[in-house]
Write a protein that holds these residues in place. Structure first.
Motif, PDB file in Angstrom:
ATOM      1  N   PHE A  56      29.771  -2.979  -2.583  1.00  0.00           N
ATOM      2  CA  PHE A  56      30.698  -1.884  -2.840  1.00  0.00           C
ATOM      3  C   PHE A  56      30.824  -1.717  -4.346  1.00  0.00           C
ATOM      4  N   THR A  57      30.361  -0.546  -4.849  1.00  0.00           N
ATOM      5  CA  THR A  57      30.316  -0.327  -6.291  1.00  0.00           C
ATOM      6  C   THR A  57      31.379   0.669  -6.745  1.00  0.00           C
ATOM      7  N   ALA A  58      31.687   0.590  -8.040  1.00  0.00           N
ATOM      8  CA  ALA A  58      32.745   1.424  -8.607  1.00  0.00           C
ATOM      9  C   ALA A  58      32.270   2.808  -9.009  1.00  0.00           C
ATOM     10  N   ALA A  59      30.967   2.971  -9.223  1.00  0.00           N
ATOM     11  CA  ALA A  59      30.433   4.263  -9.666  1.00  0.00           C
ATOM     12  C   ALA A  59      28.983   4.386  -9.218  1.00  0.00           C
ATOM     13  N   GLU A  60      28.517   5.619  -9.101  1.00  0.00           N
ATOM     14  CA  GLU A  60      27.176   5.853  -8.579  1.00  0.00           C
ATOM     15  C   GLU A  60      26.063   5.240  -9.443  1.00  0.00           C
ATOM     16  N   PRO A  61      26.160   5.248 -10.777  1.00  0.00           N
ATOM     17  CA  PRO A  61      25.104   4.576 -11.553  1.00  0.00           C
ATOM     18  C   PRO A  61      24.959   3.099 -11.195  1.00  0.00           C
ATOM     19  N   TYR A  62      26.052   2.449 -10.834  1.00  0.00           N
ATOM     20  CA  TYR A  62      25.984   1.043 -10.440  1.00  0.00           C
ATOM     21  C   TYR A  62      25.290   0.892  -9.083  1.00  0.00           C
ATOM     22  N   ARG A  63      25.553   1.834  -8.182  1.00  0.00           N
ATOM     23  CA  ARG A  63      24.851   1.808  -6.888  1.00  0.00           C
ATOM     24  C   ARG A  63      23.346   1.957  -7.098  1.00  0.00           C
ATOM     25  N   GLN A  64      22.964   2.901  -7.947  1.00  0.00           N
ATOM     26  CA  GLN A  64      21.539   3.127  -8.188  1.00  0.00           C
ATOM     27  C   GLN A  64      20.881   1.896  -8.806  1.00  0.00           C
ATOM     28  N   ARG A  65      21.594   1.181  -9.641  1.00  0.00           N
ATOM     29  CA  ARG A  65      21.033  -0.032 -10.247  1.00  0.00           C
ATOM     30  C   ARG A  65      20.765  -1.097  -9.185  1.00  0.00           C
ATOM     31  N   LEU A  66      21.658  -1.244  -8.227  1.00  0.00           N
ATOM     32  CA  LEU A  66      21.446  -2.209  -7.154  1.00  0.00           C
ATOM     33  C   LEU A  66      20.264  -1.809  -6.276  1.00  0.00           C
ATOM     34  N   ILE A  67      20.116  -0.534  -6.018  1.00  0.00           N
ATOM     35  CA  ILE A  67      18.967  -0.065  -5.246  1.00  0.00           C
ATOM     36  C   ILE A  67      17.683  -0.350  -6.023  1.00  0.00           C
ATOM     37  N   GLN A  68      17.731  -0.156  -7.339  1.00  0.00           N
ATOM     38  CA  GLN A  68      16.577  -0.485  -8.183  1.00  0.00           C
ATOM     39  C   GLN A  68      16.222  -1.964  -8.082  1.00  0.00           C
ATOM     40  N   MET A  69      17.222  -2.811  -7.836  1.00  0.00           N
ATOM     41  CA  MET A  69      17.002  -4.254  -7.708  1.00  0.00           C
ATOM     42  C   MET A  69      16.457  -4.641  -6.332  1.00  0.00           C
ATOM     43  N   GLY A  70      16.194  -3.652  -5.468  1.00  0.00           N
ATOM     44  CA  GLY A  70      15.612  -3.932  -4.166  1.00  0.00           C
ATOM     45  C   GLY A  70      16.605  -3.981  -3.030  1.00  0.00           C
ATOM     46  N   GLU A  71      17.876  -3.639  -3.299  1.00  0.00           N
ATOM     47  CA  GLU A  71      18.871  -3.627  -2.226  1.00  0.00           C
ATOM     48  C   GLU A  71      18.693  -2.375  -1.368  1.00  0.00           C
ATOM     49  N   ALA A  72      18.882  -2.534  -0.063  1.00  0.00           N
ATOM     50  CA  ALA A  72      18.704  -1.422   0.870  1.00  0.00           C
ATOM     51  C   ALA A  72      19.796  -0.369   0.643  1.00  0.00           C
ATOM     52  N   PRO A  73      19.437   0.894   0.441  1.00  0.00           N
ATOM     53  CA  PRO A  73      20.442   1.931   0.144  1.00  0.00           C
ATOM     54  C   PRO A  73      21.562   2.014   1.168  1.00  0.00           C
ATOM     55  N   GLU A  74      21.225   1.789   2.446  1.00  0.00           N
ATOM     56  CA  GLU A  74      22.257   1.891   3.490  1.00  0.00           C
ATOM     57  C   GLU A  74      23.239   0.731   3.465  1.00  0.00           C
ATOM     58  N   ARG A  75      23.003  -0.251   2.597  1.00  0.00           N
ATOM     59  CA  ARG A  75      23.934  -1.373   2.457  1.00  0.00           C
ATOM     60  C   ARG A  75      24.711  -1.325   1.148  1.00  0.00           C
ATOM     61  N   VAL A  76      24.546  -0.267   0.365  1.00  0.00           N
ATOM     62  CA  VAL A  76      25.214  -0.154  -0.937  1.00  0.00           C
ATOM     63  C   VAL A  76      26.085   1.093  -0.927  1.00  0.00           C
ATOM     64  N   PHE A  77      27.380   0.937  -1.136  1.00  0.00           N
ATOM     65  CA  PHE A  77      28.343   2.027  -1.005  1.00  0.00           C
ATOM     66  C   PHE A  77      29.121   2.217  -2.309  1.00  0.00           C
ATOM     67  N   THR A  78      29.114   3.441  -2.819  1.00  0.00           N
ATOM     68  CA  THR A  78      29.974   3.781  -3.962  1.00  0.00           C
ATOM     69  C   THR A  78      31.347   4.150  -3.421  1.00  0.00           C
ATOM     70  N   VAL A  79      32.336   3.351  -3.759  1.00  0.00           N
ATOM     71  CA  VAL A  79      33.686   3.558  -3.216  1.00  0.00           C
ATOM     72  C   VAL A  79      34.726   3.810  -4.309  1.00  0.00           C
ATOM     73  N   GLY A  80      34.365   3.587  -5.583  1.00  0.00           N
ATOM     74  CA  GLY A  80      35.342   3.613  -6.656  1.00  0.00           C
ATOM     75  C   GLY A  80      35.845   2.207  -6.930  1.00  0.00           C
ATOM     76  N   SER A  81      36.709   2.085  -7.909  1.00  0.00           N
ATOM     77  CA  SER A  81      37.264   0.780  -8.264  1.00  0.00           C
ATOM     78  C   SER A  81      38.660   0.610  -7.683  1.00  0.00           C
ATOM     79  N   THR A  82      38.948  -0.573  -7.176  1.00  0.00           N
ATOM     80  CA  THR A  82      40.305  -0.842  -6.692  1.00  0.00           C
ATOM     81  C   THR A  82      41.309  -0.878  -7.841  1.00  0.00           C
ATOM     82  N   ALA A  83      40.828  -0.906  -9.090  1.00  0.00           N
ATOM     83  CA  ALA A  83      41.755  -0.755 -10.224  1.00  0.00           C
ATOM     84  C   ALA A  83      42.453   0.590 -10.155  1.00  0.00           C
ATOM     85  N   THR A  84      41.727   1.612  -9.728  1.00  0.00           N
ATOM     86  CA  THR A  84      42.339   2.930  -9.550  1.00  0.00           C
ATOM     87  C   THR A  84      43.358   2.891  -8.419  1.00  0.00           C
ATOM     88  N   ASP A  85      43.023   2.197  -7.329  1.00  0.00           N
ATOM     89  CA  ASP A  85      43.976   2.031  -6.226  1.00  0.00           C
ATOM     90  C   ASP A  85      45.279   1.441  -6.741  1.00  0.00           C
TER      91      ASP A  85
END
Length: 392
Positions: free
Chosen positions: A150-179
């Motif tokens: 669970f990532t805070a921003a879309e660029p972070y999600r894309q970086r994890l996908i670049q690292m070989g993580e399956a896209p369907e297992r990586v979710f951009t949700v925002g930061s709980t700091a905002t919550d």
């Protein structure tokens, strides 16, 4: 009910996990099982387990670690104790997955402990870069051990996908700091003064400084440069400074801060820990944040508060407009602080749209977990990219 372990070892990380714990408690299919370790159980670091208890959160297990010193070899020993204690706790608690956040040394041990148990790791806040600290490699290592992200921003999600993580297992949700900030609201300086029993007039700077663990300067030189620049650039404000985490070099930083605050007691106050709620109260009421904590480049911009980010510890993270970067040099820190405290810049920082989500990160995380089949989840794929950059 799926039992979700929630591992926490530091004051900052618990504050970011709290909205998720609350959402898990409200779920009809998920049960949070909180495991406390690290600095939370250390008198020297404020025994912040009391903050967890004050929140009414049930603690299922405690994993004590020695925390003898800040020497690298002792930190490695702490990691070994964390790994052993977490493995025992996970097995005894009959978990379906374990959730953790961030990039601390103890987090890598907690994630590694799940591997031989085939226990899926759920990782929050992966994909960041922090070039100036060993946290960077730890964060990426935990990401590679994790089954869900669970990532805070879309660029972070894309970086994890670049690292070989399956896209369907990586979710951009925002930061709980905002919550947290959305739920908590703003506090006035008078409210913070009453809660902390401090005089913070005519205004104050909230400061935190951790050792830059991959820096070329010694921890002593780092903190001395910061404190000199902070004192010269405060523009008559008071300074409320929190003591560092348990990184290598933190004992030196801690000692220097305590001596500096004692020598400038008429305008400077050092606190071991404010706790998550009091820290957020101080952050929303201060005139500026200074130092090298991640809160300066995440929470401060969300709250619309100017931040002077010092050195390379947070280099690589997304930079909202309200953040001013300054090298670890007194004159540069002083100049950056004066700019941050100017009425024009403070007004500009307050008007920037809040980054890192809309305050519903925890809700999104729990919705994904409620729809997840945890059976066999620890068996994760590696997604290769072909020469054209497409993923197969």
């Amino acid at each position: 009910m799926n039992r979700i372990g929630v591992f926490t070892a530091t004051r900052a990380e618990f504050g970011l996990l709290r909205p998720v714990i609350t959402a898990l408690e409200a779920s009809s299919t998920l049960e949070p099982v909180v495991i406390v370790s690290g600095a939370h159980l250390s008198e020297r670091h404020g025994m912040t387990v009391s903050d967890i208890q004050a929140e009414g959160v049930a603690i299922a297990a405690r994993v004590p670690v020695p925390l003898i010193s800040d020497r690298p070899v002792d930190i490695a020993a702490d990691m070994a104790a964390t790994l052993k204690g977490c493995a025992e706790a996970y097995a005894a608690l009959d978990l379906d997955a374990v959730l953790m956040l961030g990039d601390r040394t103890e987090l890598l041990a907690a994630a590694a402990a799940a591997v031989p148990l085939a226990l899926p790791v759920i990782h929050m806040e992966g994909g960041h870069l922090t070039h100036g600290a060993v946290d960077d490699s730890i964060r990426h290592a935990v990401s590679k051990l994790a089954a869900l992200h669970f990532t805070a921003a879309e660029p972070y999600r894309q970086r994890l996908i670049q690292m070989g993580e399956a896209p369907e297992r990586v979710f951009t949700v925002g930061s709980t700091a905002t919550d947290n900030l959305k739920a908590f609201g703003r506090r006035t300086r008078a409210q913070v003064e009453a809660e902390l029993d401090l005089d913070l007039s005519p205004g104050f700077i909230l400061a935190t400084f951790h050792p830059e663990t991959l820096g070329e300067m010694s921890p002593a030189a780092q903190i001395d440069a910061f404190l000199i620049g902070l004192a010269a650039g405060r523009e008559g404000r008071r300074v409320l400074i929190t003591l560092p985490n348990t990184d290598a070099g933190s004992d030196t930083v801690r000692t220097r801060i305590e001596a500096w605050a004692a020598a400038n007691a008429d305008w400077a106050t050092a606190r071991t820990s404010l706790g998550a709620r009091r820290y957020l109260a101080a952050l929303t009421a201060c005139d500026a944040v200074a130092g090298n904590s991640s809160s300066g480049v995440i929470e401060a911009p969300i709250a619309g508060v100017p931040c002077v980010n010092v050195g390379e510890r947070q280099a690589g993270r997304l930079r909202p407009p309200g953040v001013i970067d300054a090298p670890l040099a007194p004159e540069a820190i002083t100049a950056a602080l004066r700019r941050a405290l100017s009425p024009a810049f403070r007004a500009e920082a307050a008007q920037v749209p809040p980054p890192f989500g809309d305050g519903r990160a925890a809700e999104r995380i729990v919705a994904v977990l409620e729809a997840t089949d945890f059976t066999g989840l620890a068996r994760k794929p590696f997604v290769d990219a072909d020469r054209q950059g497409r993923r197969s």
